[in-house]
Design an enzyme around this catalytic site. Structure first.
Site, PDB file in Angstrom:
ATOM      1  N   GLU A 166      46.621  41.532  28.014  1.00 39.63           N
ATOM      2  CA  GLU A 166      47.054  42.764  27.352  1.00 39.63           C
ATOM      3  C   GLU A 166      47.365  43.873  28.355  1.00 39.63           C
ATOM      4  O   GLU A 166      47.921  44.908  27.979  1.00 39.63           O
ATOM      5  CB  GLU A 166      45.990  43.244  26.358  1.00 39.63           C
ATOM      6  CG  GLU A 166      44.661  43.674  26.950  1.00 39.63           C
ATOM      7  CD  GLU A 166      43.695  42.517  27.195  1.00 39.63           C
ATOM      8  OE1 GLU A 166      42.489  42.795  27.291  1.00 39.63           O
ATOM      9  OE2 GLU A 166      44.147  41.362  27.302  1.00 39.63           O
ATOM     10  N   CYS A 222      43.775  34.602  42.705  1.00 39.77           N
ATOM     11  CA  CYS A 222      42.608  33.738  42.866  1.00 39.77           C
ATOM     12  C   CYS A 222      42.705  32.866  44.107  1.00 39.77           C
ATOM     13  O   CYS A 222      41.718  32.261  44.511  1.00 39.77           O
ATOM     14  CB  CYS A 222      42.416  32.865  41.627  1.00 39.77           C
ATOM     15  SG  CYS A 222      43.728  31.664  41.345  1.00 39.77           S
ATOM     16  N   GLU A 257      33.230  38.157  43.756  1.00 41.93           N
ATOM     17  CA  GLU A 257      34.686  38.035  43.791  1.00 41.93           C
ATOM     18  C   GLU A 257      35.262  39.442  43.615  1.00 41.93           C
ATOM     19  O   GLU A 257      35.257  39.997  42.513  1.00 41.93           O
ATOM     20  CB  GLU A 257      35.205  37.114  42.693  1.00 41.93           C
ATOM     21  CG  GLU A 257      36.710  36.907  42.766  1.00 41.93           C
ATOM     22  CD  GLU A 257      37.273  36.124  41.590  1.00 41.93           C
ATOM     23  OE1 GLU A 257      38.368  35.563  41.741  1.00 41.93           O
ATOM     24  OE2 GLU A 257      36.628  36.080  40.533  1.00 41.93           O
ATOM     25  N   PHE A 268      46.133  38.721  34.068  1.00 42.99           N
ATOM     26  CA  PHE A 268      47.046  39.819  34.397  1.00 42.99           C
ATOM     27  C   PHE A 268      47.729  39.652  35.744  1.00 42.99           C
ATOM     28  O   PHE A 268      48.801  40.221  35.974  1.00 42.99           O
ATOM     29  CB  PHE A 268      46.295  41.165  34.384  1.00 42.99           C
ATOM     30  CG  PHE A 268      45.403  41.388  35.588  1.00 42.99           C
ATOM     31  CD1 PHE A 268      45.918  41.856  36.790  1.00 42.99           C
ATOM     32  CD2 PHE A 268      44.034  41.129  35.510  1.00 42.99           C
ATOM     33  CE1 PHE A 268      45.098  42.063  37.896  1.00 42.99           C
ATOM     34  CE2 PHE A 268      43.208  41.340  36.610  1.00 42.99           C
ATOM     35  CZ  PHE A 268      43.742  41.801  37.812  1.00 42.99           C
ATOM     36  N   SER A 284      38.783  34.766  35.099  1.00 45.93           N
ATOM     37  CA  SER A 284      37.536  34.883  35.851  1.00 45.93           C
ATOM     38  C   SER A 284      36.567  33.760  35.477  1.00 45.93           C
ATOM     39  O   SER A 284      36.669  33.157  34.406  1.00 45.93           O
ATOM     40  CB  SER A 284      36.881  36.230  35.577  1.00 45.93           C
ATOM     41  OG  SER A 284      36.401  36.296  34.239  1.00 45.93           O
ATOM     42  N   LYS A 326      48.596  33.601  24.622  1.00 41.52           N
ATOM     43  CA  LYS A 326      47.942  34.913  24.580  1.00 41.52           C
ATOM     44  C   LYS A 326      47.932  35.457  26.003  1.00 41.52           C
ATOM     45  O   LYS A 326      47.059  35.136  26.802  1.00 41.52           O
ATOM     46  CB  LYS A 326      46.512  34.780  24.037  1.00 41.52           C
ATOM     47  CG  LYS A 326      45.956  36.043  23.351  1.00 41.52           C
ATOM     48  CD  LYS A 326      45.841  37.268  24.235  1.00 41.52           C
ATOM     49  CE  LYS A 326      44.717  37.164  25.236  1.00 41.52           C
ATOM     50  NZ  LYS A 326      44.606  38.452  26.046  1.00 41.52           N
TER      51      LYS A 326
END
Length: 501
Positions: free
Chosen positions: A176, A281, A385, A149, A226, A173
């Site tokens: 969402e 990240c 994290e 995202f 992740s 993909k």
């Protein structure tokens, strides 16, 4: 309410799964859109479209593939503001940050435009009498990309342009949580002349991901997200015979030596920790202040942090927007509220942030920036994290102590050193255990023609993303040995092992 479906075979594909997920406007807390969550059958339809297109696309000339990519790059350039607006609406980052994301993604499109140079093979002549050996690289087939995202346009562009340039077809993909930017990228690809089925977008959740990982017609999977999910992606995809590049999480350290320009270091620490609300990240999560640098550096960071302007991404005055969801906002805030009890000093507390001058944002997912000092390993703020606008400062007495701390991390994505000492910087770049290193550069994201990727639990798989590693990942090598004997050559039958002479 708008419902976003899938993009299969160069046209919208209306979902019949009956399952949808919310797409929020993080700045207001409103839900203007819902996204269809694909069933297994809908994932299969996307893969089938990609498989049907593969033979013709893989045999399309490099000249035609690159011609498409040049047209695509031009369309992206013409629509960059529109794409950035979609990112801001669904992710929440400020418009300037969203524009930067689009620009960095376009770097990989530009790299893909030069794919003929990257796909040149090798030839050795007369390795034996009248025998030549050549090596070539060919596409792998249908490739799946699963993107996060936090960069809904850039990370997909890290994947599919290079994969398509190499002759593969693609099923994307996207997250969402903010799917509209990726969908728009696919629409523009069709407008640029990409043949039917070469690029498909299927929206969904774990059902869609698991089907892509198990589908027998998917040859390779690219993933960014992740660490736990990256580990799952690698395990499942490799168990099903697929090649995988899975980029996971991070806890990036910025080492500041006493000789550093502390104003410069503070500017960069604030920019790297709080940009994009810390949801990246490569964000700096930990500043390791060595010796006398500590107090002065913390004071400078705090001064700058308190002055940041937080508001909706559509306001040009905003420097930082909201977090992606209410739940994530509350989770990030919990690290700040629990820090003092674990022994940290809360220098700047960003919980309870309100957005002045924007009553429409009263229910938005805003969190102010936080600065924690005297953090140590074992505290939740250090060990986890956080993925939000929380910066921890750890104190170290010496360079060696600081290096040992950084190298003990289970992650190894990116790191940086701030110093005026060239010898110390050179030593650090060789000794630190991370895949990307910055010297007086806080976020060392490589340019498009170098590869992006970390070490340890920040990467699962052997190859990094984009750059030369990306070309290697999206192709497979083939070696061809050729002999054209002269009419007088007739050696007869020989059952011995072939030798070169």
């Amino acid at each position: 309410m708008k419902t976003l479906g899938h993009w299969i075979g160069n046209k919208p594909y209306e979902s019949t799964s009956g399952t949808v997920g919310p797409v929020w406007n993080p700045a207001t807390g409103a839900q203007p859109t819902q996204v269809a969550l694909a069933s297994v059958d809908e994932v299969d339809a996307a893969v089938a479209a990609a498989k049907a297109a593969y033979r013709e696309w893989s045999q399309t000339s490099l000249a035609r593939r690159t011609a498409f990519l040049f047209r695509y790059r031009a369309l992206l350039d013409a629509h960059r503001d529109e794409i950035a607006a979609l990112i801001t609406a669904e992710h929440g980052k400020v418009h300037a940050d969203a524009l930067g994301e689009v620009a960095r993604g376009m770097e990989i499109v530009e790299l893909a435009c030069g794919i003929p140079e990257k796909l040149k093979g090798e030839l050795s002549t007369e390795v034996s009498t009248r025998v030549d050996v050549s090596s070539i690289r060919q596409p792998v087939g249908v490739v799946a990309g699963i993107s996060p995202f936090n960069f809904p346009a850039m990370v997909p562009m890290w994947m599919f342009p290079l994969a398509l340039a190499c002759g593969n077809t693609f099923v994307l993909k996207p997250s969402e949580k903010d799917p509209s930017a990726a969908y728009r990228l696919a629409e523009l690809a069709a407008e640029a002349g990409l043949p039917e089925g070469v690029l498909n977008v299927v929206n969904g959740d774990k059902v869609a991901v698991d089907r892509l990982l198990s589908h027998p017609d998917v040859a390779a999977v690219s993933f960014v997200g992740s660490t736990p999910i990256a580990r799952h992606v690698q395990a499942e995809a490799t168990a099903n015979g697929k090649r995988v590049q899975a980029l996971g999480g991070a806890k990036n350290h910025m080492l500041v030596l006493p000789d550093a320009d502390l104003d410069h270091a503070a500017d960069n620490a604030v920019s790297a920790a709080y940009g994009s609300a810390g949801e990246r990240c490569m964000a700096v999560s930990v500043v390791v202040a060595v010796g006398a640098a500590g107090d002065a550096l913390v004071a400078r960071i705090a001064e700058r942090a308190r002055a940041l302007r937080i508001g909706p991404g559509t306001d040009p005055a905003s420097e930082m927007g909201p977090l992606i969801t209410r739940e994530h906002r509350d989770k990030v805030a919990s690290y700040v509220t629990g820090a003092a009890a674990q022994g940290a000093e809360v220098v700047v507390d960003g919980t309870g942030q309100s957005v002045a001058g924007h009553p429409e944002c009263a229910d938005g997912f805003f969190l102010g920036v936080s600065l924690l000092d005297k953090v140590t390993p074992g505290m939740a703020a250090y060990d986890d994290e956080i993925f939000g606008p929380v910066l921890s400062v750890v104190r170290a007495e010496t360079y060696d102590e600081a290096l040992a701390l950084i190298n003990s991390s289970k992650w190894g994505n990116g790191t940086a050193i701030f110093t005026r000492d060239g010898g110390a910087a050179r030593r650090f770049q060789l000794e630190v255990e991370a895949g990307m290193v910055g010297v007086n550069v806080p976020i060392p994201v490589p340019v498009g023609y170098h590869s992006f990727g970390g070490w340890k639990q920040s990467l699962f798989g052997d190859l990094h993303i984009y750059g030369n590693d990306g070309v290697q990942f999206y192709t497979r090598g083939k070696v061809i040995t050729t002999r054209w004997p002269a009419p007088e050559d007739s050696g007869g039958v020989n059952l011995g092992f072939p030798s070169n002479h």
